[in-house]
Enzyme design. Structure first.
Site, PDB file in Angstrom:
ATOM      1  N   TYR A 183      56.198  -1.523  47.478  1.00 24.82           N
ATOM      2  CA  TYR A 183      56.390  -0.854  49.213  1.00 24.82           C
ATOM      3  C   TYR A 183      55.820  -1.625  50.938  1.00 24.82           C
ATOM      4  O   TYR A 183      55.648  -3.582  49.752  1.00 24.82           O
ATOM      5  CB  TYR A 183      55.380  -0.228  49.240  1.00 24.82           C
ATOM      6  N   GLU A 184      55.854  -2.193  51.406  1.00 25.55           N
ATOM      7  CA  GLU A 184      55.071  -2.637  52.023  1.00 25.55           C
ATOM      8  C   GLU A 184      56.230  -3.974  52.613  1.00 25.55           C
ATOM      9  O   GLU A 184      56.031  -5.084  53.144  1.00 25.55           O
ATOM     10  CB  GLU A 184      53.989  -3.496  52.292  1.00 25.55           C
ATOM     11  N   GLY A 185      57.369  -3.723  52.440  1.00 28.55           N
ATOM     12  CA  GLY A 185      58.660  -4.596  52.556  1.00 28.55           C
ATOM     13  C   GLY A 185      58.523  -4.957  51.219  1.00 28.55           C
ATOM     14  O   GLY A 185      57.648  -5.521  50.926  1.00 28.55           O
ATOM     15  N   ARG A 239      50.703  -6.404  53.353  1.00 29.02           N
ATOM     16  CA  ARG A 239      50.944  -7.016  52.316  1.00 29.02           C
ATOM     17  C   ARG A 239      50.372  -8.420  51.396  1.00 29.02           C
ATOM     18  O   ARG A 239      50.626  -8.426  50.099  1.00 29.02           O
ATOM     19  CB  ARG A 239      52.112  -8.291  52.947  1.00 29.02           C
TER      20      ARG A 239
END
Lengths: 598, 598
Positions: free
Chosen positions: A442-444, A298
Site C-alpha cells: 500500500y501507499e504505492g 510513505r
C-alpha cells in the site's frame, strides 16, 4: 506470548550521538528550546504507552478483527481498541508534533518518528487509526483554507476526530487518473460526492466522535486523467460552524475486507451517496495536495516495517537464548544443559543479526528523514529548506520500499528462528510477517516506489539530488579516510558511491533510448541505493562508536554497534554486486517473452 | 476466485523430452511396460481430480479449518474434505506408485511426483492427508515385518487407512535425541507407549476408518540421545489378525494448533496414554527407519512449494493480462482501452517470470529425483542403484530447501502482482503465501537441510557425490560445447561448476579447523548448489528446445522455453556471485557478536 521493550537507548544513540538533533534544532526557531532531556522524557513515556497499552491488544486484535453492522454501517473495532485510543487522546499523544496554533505540542518530527516506531512495534493495526489522522492533519495544514483549518485541525490535533485518505476505487489503485467518484457543485459552495472507494484504512470505527475523510473525486468539468482530480473534505458527521458535530453525512462503510494481516484495522469499502464535502486547494489540483499526505504516509509505512522488524528481532533473540536444541558444531557450550541454546548456531545468529542490522539501519535512516522534514518546514534559511526537501524526496521511496522489503525478510527470518513454533499463532511471530506484508503493497507498491526513485527523483534531474547524497558520503570519507579503524566501514560505501555514478549514467542512457530499461532496472536499483544509504549510516554509527571507545568508554553498547556494522558489511551489503549485474542485464530478457508469458 | 489448469504439457516436456523416462524405464523390469501414453493418460485423469475435486475446496478449507470435539477427541475436517477423500480412494489414486503385491498399481514414482504436484497446486492442506500415508507406506514397506506389511500395507495402498509420522515433542523438534515418549514392553511382544507429541499433521481426522501412526519412542533400556530411539506402529484402532478394525487405542488428539496457513490440515497435539504399538525394525534403530519416511517427506515438501509456485503463477499471469492500470513506459500498447494491462510493465513481467522459472526449474529437478528413486529401487544393476541413491541423497536437501525458499519468493511476487487485491483473502493469493511458509520449516528447517547438504552429503565424502553431479554438467558441455546457440545456456553453468570445486574445498578446509565455518556458509552454499542444479536443467531444457526448432518445429512452446531460460540466467542465476562472497566471508562476523546479541 511475545514481549516488547522500547529500544530507547538505540533511539537516543541515533538522535543524540549520530544525528545530534538537539544541536540541529538550535538553528530552527520553532524547536530551538527542545533539548535532549525533553526528547528522552517524552519518548520514555511514549514507550510505556506503546508497551503497556497498545502491545497487549496486538494478538487479540488480530484474532478478533473488526465487525461491521450492516444495518447501521457502524464498525466495532476489537475489544480494547477504543479504550486504548481514549488513553492515547487523554495522554495528549496525537498533538505531539502538531502546530501549537491548533493546540499541538510543537515537538519536532524526530520525536513523533520514534514514538510511532514504538507504536508500530506494539500494534500496527491499532496504530493506523491515529496514524492516518496525522497524514490528514498535514494535508489540511498545508492546503486547507483558513476556515477548514479552524474547523478541523484542532480536533485532529486533540485526537477527538480521526482522518482517512480515500483514493483507491475498484478499478484503479496506482492509476488514479482513472478514478470516477463524482463531485457536483452545490449552490452553497459545497459539493455532493457520489461513488465508491475501496481499501480505506480506518474508514469507519467506533473510536472517535467524527471521521474526516479526504476524498479524491472529479468535478463535472474535469479534464480526463490525473489532471482532473480534486480533493475534498467529507466528514462522517457534518461539522457546524461552531465546530460541533451535526447530522450524519451519507459516506458510509459498505463492507470490510478479509485480509492476510492487520486484522485489527478496519479496511473499508466506502460508499459516497451524495455525501457533502468542501474543496481542498484548487479544482483539478487534488493529486498535488494529496501528495503531502501520501509522502507522509510513505514514510509512515517504512516506519511500520521498522517497528515490526524491531519487535520480531527482540522476540527471536529471546527465544534463541532460551530454546535448547542440538549442540554447537564447534563443541558443547552449555555443559549443564541437555542441549545448547540455539543461539550458538551460526545461521541462527545470521537470521537474528539480519533483523538487527535492518532495524538499526532503518532507524538511522528514518530518524534522519524526520530531521530533514523538520528542517524543510522550519529552517530559516531557504536553501537549507530546499535542500532538505529535495533530499527527503529522494529518500522517501527508499524508506518506503527498502525498509518494507527488509522488514519482510527480517520478520520471516525471526519467525524461522522459532522453527515449527513460529508457524503457530500464539507465539505471535507469524502475525508480524502477515502484518509486514501489506507494507510492501500500500501507499504505492514497492515497484512504484522504485520508479519514483529512479525515474523521477534521480534521472528526472540528471542525478543532481543523488550527487547531494554522494557529497555526504564524500564528507565522511574526507573526515575519516585516513583512520585505519574506519576503513572496513568506509571503503565499501565509498566504492559503491563511486560505482553508482557510472551505474546510474548507464541506465539513464539506455533509458533515453528505451524507457522500459528504466522499468527493468528500477527495483534492483532501489535496493542498491538502499544499501548505499544504509552503508553510509552504518559507517556513521561505527564512527561514533569508535570515537567513544577511543575516548575511553567501556560501555559494551559501542562494541555491539561495531559488531553489527561488521556483520552488515560482510553479509548483507554484498548483494549490491548481484543487483548491479541483474539491473544491467536489461529489459530485453523481460520484454521478449511474449511466448513464455502467453 | 483463483483458477487452476494442470500443466500437463510442461510435465510431458520434462518427462518425455528432457528426461526420456519411458526409455529409462525399459531398463527397469518393474516398469519396462510403462509407456508414454499410459503416463500421460494417468496424469490427465489425475489433473482432473486435482482441478475439479481438490481445488474447489482450497479456500473454503482455509476459511473453515478443522474442529476438535474435546469430548470424543474426534476431528472434523472442513466441509467437502471427507467426500473428496472418498473420491480419491474410489479412483484408486492412493495405489498409484504402490507395490502390486499389496494392491498397488506399480507405476513409477515420476507419475506420482507429477500427480502430487497437481494436488499440491490444488490444495496443499487436503493433500497432506493422503501425502503422509504415502511416507508411512514407504517406511513400512522398507522396514516392517512380513506380518506388519500384510496387516497395514494393503489398507494404506487402498487408502482405507491413512498414516502419520509422530516425531516432534514440545521440547524437541530438530533434536530428536531429546525425545521422552516411553515404550514399555508387554508380555505379548507389544509395547505400551506413553507421552506427548506435537505438530502431528493429519494426526486425527474423519476421512479414513483407521490412522496408522508411526511413533518414535524410547525403550526402558534405551541409551541416551538419538541412538536410543525406536520406531513403533501405533494404530488409532487396534488391528485384528484378520486385518479388521478393533477397539480404540489410547492415542488421541489433545488439541489442534492455530496456524498461519494449511488451516485445512489438522495439526494435532497427540497424547499417548498407554497406547499399544508394535516395534518396526530393530530396537534403538528407529531413527534410521524413520529416515525412509523423512526423505520421502522432504521430497514431498519441495513438491508442495512447486505446486504452490505453479498455481500462484497461473493466477498472477491471468491477472496481469486482465488488470488495466497505467500506460507502458515505452508507449501505449492497448489504444482501445483506458489503460494498458499491467503485464506491459517490466517489473510485473520480472515477478511473473521469476515464478515461472522457479516452477519449471523445480519441476525438472523434482521429476529427475523421482526418476532416481525409481532407479534406486528397481534398476537391475547394483551400481546404478547405488549411484542413483547417492545422487538422490545429494539432491534431496536441495529439493526441500531451494524449492521451498523459491516458492516463498515466487508466491509473494505473484501476490504482489495483484497489488492491494493480493492482500485480500477472496483472491486466494495470500493463502498461497501462508501455505508456502510452513514448507521452509517442517521436515527439517531449511537451515538443517543446508547442514545436511554441505556437512554430510558433500564434505562428508570429500565432495565425491558432488563430483558425480559435476560429471553430468561435464557431459552436457562435451555434447554441446561447440554449439554456439547453446553457449548462453551452458557457459554460466560450466563456469559455476568449475568454481564450485574450489569454493567447496575452501569451505571444507576452513571447516576442518572450525566447524562453525560450515554452519556459517551452509545456507548460502545450498542456494549456490541449487542454482548449479537449476542451471543444468535449464540448459538441458534449452537443448531440447533448440533441437526441436532446428528440426523444424514451429511450436511456440519451444521458443517459450528458451525465453524463460534466458530470463533465468540473466536475472536469477547471478545471485550466486553474492552468495559465494557472503559464504566466504566466514563465521567470525556471526560468532564474534556476543555484545550485539546480548
Amino acid at each position: 506470548m511475545p514481549t516488547y521493550t522500547p529500544p530507547l537507548r538505540d533511539m537516543q544513540f541515533v538522535m543524540h550521538e549520530v544525528l545530534n538533533v538537539a544541536d540541529e534544532y538550535k538553528a530552527l526557531p520553532a524547536h530551538a528550546e527542545v533539548d535532549v532531556d525533553t526528547i528522552n522524557a517524552v519518548l520514555e513515556e511514549g514507550g510505556k504507552f506503546a508497551a503497556e497499552v497498545a502491545f497487549p491488544l496486538n494478538i487479540s486484535g488480530d484474532t478478533e478483527g473488526c465487525k461491521l453492522d450492516k444495518t447501521t454501517h457502524e464498525v466495532k473495532t476489537p475489544t480494547g481498541f477504543k479504550d486504548a485510543y481514549a488513553k492515547y487522546v487523554e495522554g495528549g499523544w496525537p498533538a505531539l508534533s502538531c502546530d501549537p496554533e491548533y493546540g499541538g505540542q510543537g515537538l519536532p518530527f524526530v520525536v513523533n518518528q520514534c514514538f510511532y516506531e514504538m507504536l508500530n512495534s506494539a500494534n500496527q493495526a491499532w496504530t493506523m487509526y491515529p496514524g492516518l489522522s496525522h497524514g490528514a492533519y498535514e494535508c489540511l495544514h498545508a492546503h486547507g483554507t483558513d476556515e477548514q483549518k479552524k474547523l478541523y485541525l484542532p480536533k485532529l490535533t486533540s485526537g477527538e476526530w480521526t482522518g482517512t485518505m480515500c483514493l483507491t476505487e475498484p478499478h484503479c489503485g496506482t492509476d488514479l487518473g482513472m478514478l470516477r467518484t463524482k463531485a457536483e457543485p452545490q449552490a452553497d459552495g459545497t459539493y455532493k460526492l457520489t461513488g465508491q472507494k475501496i481499501f480505506i484504512s480506518a474508514g469507519e470505527h467506533d473510536m472517535a466522535a467524527n471521521i474526516v475523510h479526504l476524498v479524491l473525486a472529479r468535478l463535472p468539468d474535469a479534464p480526463p486523467g490525473s489532471k482532473g482530480i480534486s480533493l475534498f473534505i467529507v466528514p462522517k458527521f457534518h461539522v457546524k460552524a461552531d465546530g460541533s458535530v451535526g447530522e450524519r453525512n451519507p459516506i458510509y462503510c459498505g463492507g470490510l475486507e478479509h485480509k492476510m494481516g492487520i486484522h485489527g484495522n478496519a479496511t473499508c469499502q466506502m460508499i459516497l451517496d451524495g455525501a457533502v464535502g468542501t474543496l481542498v486547494g484548487q479544482p483539478h489540483k487534488g493529486l498535488a495536495a494529496m501528495f503531502v499526505m501520501m509522502n507522509a504516509a510513505r514514510l509512515g509505512v517504512g516506519n511500520q516495517s521498522l517497528g515490526l522488524t524491531e519487535v520480531a528481532y527482540q522476540n527471536a533473540l529471546a527465544y534463541a537464548k532460551d530454546r535448547l536444541q542440538m549442540r554447537s558444531l564447534s563443541g558443547t557450550k552449555a555443559k549443564d544443559k541437555p542441549a545448547d541454546p540455539i543461539i550458538v548456531h551460526p545461521d541462527v545468529r545470521k537470521m537474528l543479526l539480519t533483523a538487527k542490522a535492518y532495524a538499526e539501519g532503518g532507524r538511522a535512516l528514518a530518524c534522519y528523514c524526520a530531521l530533514l522534514l523538520d528542517k524543510e518546514l522550519n529552517h530559516p534559511d531557504e536553501k537549507v529548506r530546499k535542500d532538505s526537501a529535495e533530499l527527503l524526496a529522494l529518500l522517501t521511496p527508499i524508506v518506503k520500499a527498502f525498509i518494507t522489503d527488509n522488514g519482510w525478510q527480517a520478520t520471516m527470518m525471526c519467525q524461522q528462528v522459532f522453527g515449527g513454533h513460529g508457524f503457530i499463532k500464539e507465539w505471535g511471530m507469524e502475525q508480524f510477517v502477515r502484518d509486514a506484508r501489506i507494507n510492501m503493497i500500500y501507499e504505492g507498491t514497492n515497484t512504484i516506489q522504485s520508479l519514483d526513485l529512479l525515474g523521477r527523483k534521480i534521472l528526472g534531474n540528471n542525478g543532481a539530488t543523488l550527487k547531494k547524497f554522494g557529497k555526504l558520503v564524500g564528507q565522511l570519507v574526507e573526515e575519516e579516510g585516513v583512520n585505519e579503524k574506519m576503513a572496513e566501514f568506509i571503503n565499501p560505501v565509498a566504492m559503491l558511491a563511486d560505482q553508482m555514478t557510472k551505474f546510474t549514467t548507464e541506465i539513464g542512457f539506455k533509458g533515453m533510448q528505451n524507457p522500459d530499461e528504466v522499468g527493468a532496472a528500477a527495483v534492483d536499483y532501489l535496493r542498491v541505493a538502499g544499501h548505499l544509504v544504509f552503508g553510509y549510516f552504518f559507517a556513521r554509527m561505527a564512527q561514533v562508536a569508535l570515537r567513544q571507545i577511543a575516548a575511553g568508554s567501556t560501555d559494551p553498547f559501542y562494541q555491539a554497534k561495531l559488531q553489527t556494522a561488521r556483520f552488515y558489511f560482510a553479509k548483507l551489503f554484498p548483494e549490491v554486486q548481484t543487483l548491479m549485474r541483474t539491473a544491467r542485464s536489461g529489459s530485453k530478457v523481460l520484454m521478449d517473452t511474449e511466448l513464455a508469458l502467453a
